[in-house]
Design an enzyme around this catalytic site. Sequence first.
Site, short mmCIF file in Angstrom:
data_model
loop_
_atom_site.label_atom_id
_atom_site.label_comp_id
_atom_site.label_asym_id
_atom_site.label_seq_id
_atom_site.Cartn_x
_atom_site.Cartn_y
_atom_site.Cartn_z
N ASP A 68 9.04 -1.73 9.77
CA ASP A 68 8.44 -0.42 9.49
C ASP A 68 9.19 0.10 8.26
O ASP A 68 10.36 0.46 8.33
CB ASP A 68 8.64 0.51 10.68
N TYR A 162 -2.96 12.68 0.54
CA TYR A 162 -3.14 11.33 -0.02
C TYR A 162 -3.28 11.39 -1.54
O TYR A 162 -2.64 10.63 -2.27
CB TYR A 162 -4.37 10.69 0.60
P1 NDP Z 1 -5.14 -0.67 5.71
O1 NDP Z 1 -5.00 0.58 6.50
O2 NDP Z 1 -6.30 -1.56 5.95
O3 NDP Z 1 -3.79 -1.53 5.81
C1 NDP Z 1 -2.54 -0.91 5.72
C2 NDP Z 1 -1.46 -1.98 5.77
O4 NDP Z 1 -0.18 -1.34 5.69
C3 NDP Z 1 -1.46 -2.79 7.06
O5 NDP Z 1 -1.12 -4.13 6.77
C4 NDP Z 1 -0.36 -2.13 7.89
O6 NDP Z 1 0.18 -3.06 8.82
C5 NDP Z 1 0.63 -1.74 6.80
N1 NDP Z 1 1.50 -0.60 7.17
C6 NDP Z 1 1.12 0.63 7.54
N2 NDP Z 1 2.20 1.39 7.82
C7 NDP Z 1 3.28 0.61 7.61
C8 NDP Z 1 4.68 0.82 7.74
N3 NDP Z 1 5.19 2.00 8.14
N4 NDP Z 1 5.53 -0.20 7.48
C9 NDP Z 1 5.04 -1.42 7.09
N5 NDP Z 1 3.72 -1.67 6.93
C10 NDP Z 1 2.85 -0.67 7.20
O7 NDP Z 1 -5.13 -0.17 4.16
P2 NDP Z 1 -5.89 -0.75 2.87
O8 NDP Z 1 -5.78 -2.22 2.83
O9 NDP Z 1 -7.19 -0.10 2.75
O10 NDP Z 1 -4.96 -0.11 1.72
C11 NDP Z 1 -3.88 -0.78 1.14
C12 NDP Z 1 -3.38 0.05 -0.03
O11 NDP Z 1 -4.44 0.24 -0.97
C13 NDP Z 1 -2.89 1.44 0.36
O12 NDP Z 1 -1.78 1.80 -0.42
C14 NDP Z 1 -4.09 2.31 0.02
O13 NDP Z 1 -3.71 3.64 -0.22
C15 NDP Z 1 -4.59 1.63 -1.22
N6 NDP Z 1 -5.98 1.92 -1.56
C16 NDP Z 1 -6.99 1.61 -0.67
C17 NDP Z 1 -8.31 1.88 -1.01
C18 NDP Z 1 -9.45 1.55 -0.10
O14 NDP Z 1 -10.58 1.94 -0.41
N7 NDP Z 1 -9.24 0.82 0.98
C19 NDP Z 1 -8.65 2.54 -2.29
C20 NDP Z 1 -7.51 2.80 -3.13
C21 NDP Z 1 -6.24 2.51 -2.76
P3 NDP Z 1 0.77 -2.58 10.27
O15 NDP Z 1 -0.26 -1.66 10.87
O16 NDP Z 1 0.98 -3.86 11.03
O17 NDP Z 1 2.06 -1.89 9.97
#
Ligand code: NDP
Length: 255
Positions: A68, A162
């Site tokens: 985390d 955000y």
């Molecule tokens: P998801 O919510 O699908 O995935 C988030 C990922 O982050 C998961 O792998 C999760 O794994 C991990 N995560 C969350 N919290 C933690 C933590 N505290 N420590 C370690 N890992 C963590 O997000 P997206 O794939 O959609 O987004 C990825 C990035 O792209 C983000 O920064 C988002 O802001 C950015 N983005 C996304 C867009 C979109 O349209 N989807 C558009 C623009 C930017 P786990 O739950 O196992 O911890």
Amino acid sequence: MTVLARFSLKGKKALVTGGNRGLGKAFAVALAEAGAMVAICGRDAERNASAVGEAAAQGLEMVPLTADITDDGQVDQMTRRAIEALGGLDILVNNAGACFHNESWNVTDPEWSTVFDLNVRALWKCSLAAGRHMAEAGGGSVVNIGSMSGLIVNRPQWQPAYNASKAAVHHLTKSLAAEWAPVGIRVNAVAPGYVKTDMAPVDRPELRRYWIEDVPQQRYALPEEIAPSVVFLASDAASFITGSILVVDGGYTVF
Ligand code: NDP
């Protein structure tokens, strides 16, 4: 060296935060396909293992790290374990992020903290931990995942925390790029538009008017369409690029 060889990541070692699903998983696969040895992290050990299993089925080897990254101790431990397992660290992709849709009057303190602790503070801590190693090793490349939300205000959903967090990511990218250029570390960001993942409900009919029709390309992206930009910025093909925000949004921000 041929031009395509400049895009190769052969022999490079990369860590992707939030690499077990969505964009992060596509980034990890793309980096590995480009030749890098890759470690991914996420909080959910099972999801990490399943992403690594899927990659193995495609002939790509990855190291799963459960962490985390909002916990400073876990950031240091994760970075150490990545460096040990990969034999170094040349590339950090700061991808993990969170978003809540809520109008400003209703944003709770825990929502605000969750967004800033992960999107900004954890990205800062991961950058410092990896950056220290890269500085000692003679250089590296950090790719932050920002968002078009750091440049515009999305609609119809409100998401003030955000949007502000991603603007902070973009400016932190420039700040670290300036400071770390002398030690050979490039720091850039990719700013995606709407991408189909768990985070973004791109298929909801009530969002279509704004999320699809306002996009010149009239569609959302798949994670695999954003990944090549991460590979590019991580690679020697981007050797003279630092402090840049590469917008990959199907044209959304032109209006
Ligand atoms: P998801 O919510 O699908 O995935 C988030 C990922 O982050 C998961 O792998 C999760 O794994 C991990 N995560 C969350 N919290 C933690 C933590 N505290 N420590 C370690 N890992 C963590 O997000 P997206 O794939 O959609 O987004 C990825 C990035 O792209 C983000 O920064 C988002 O802001 C950015 N983005 C996304 C867009 C979109 O349209 N989807 C558009 C623009 C930017 P786990 O739950 O196992 O911890």
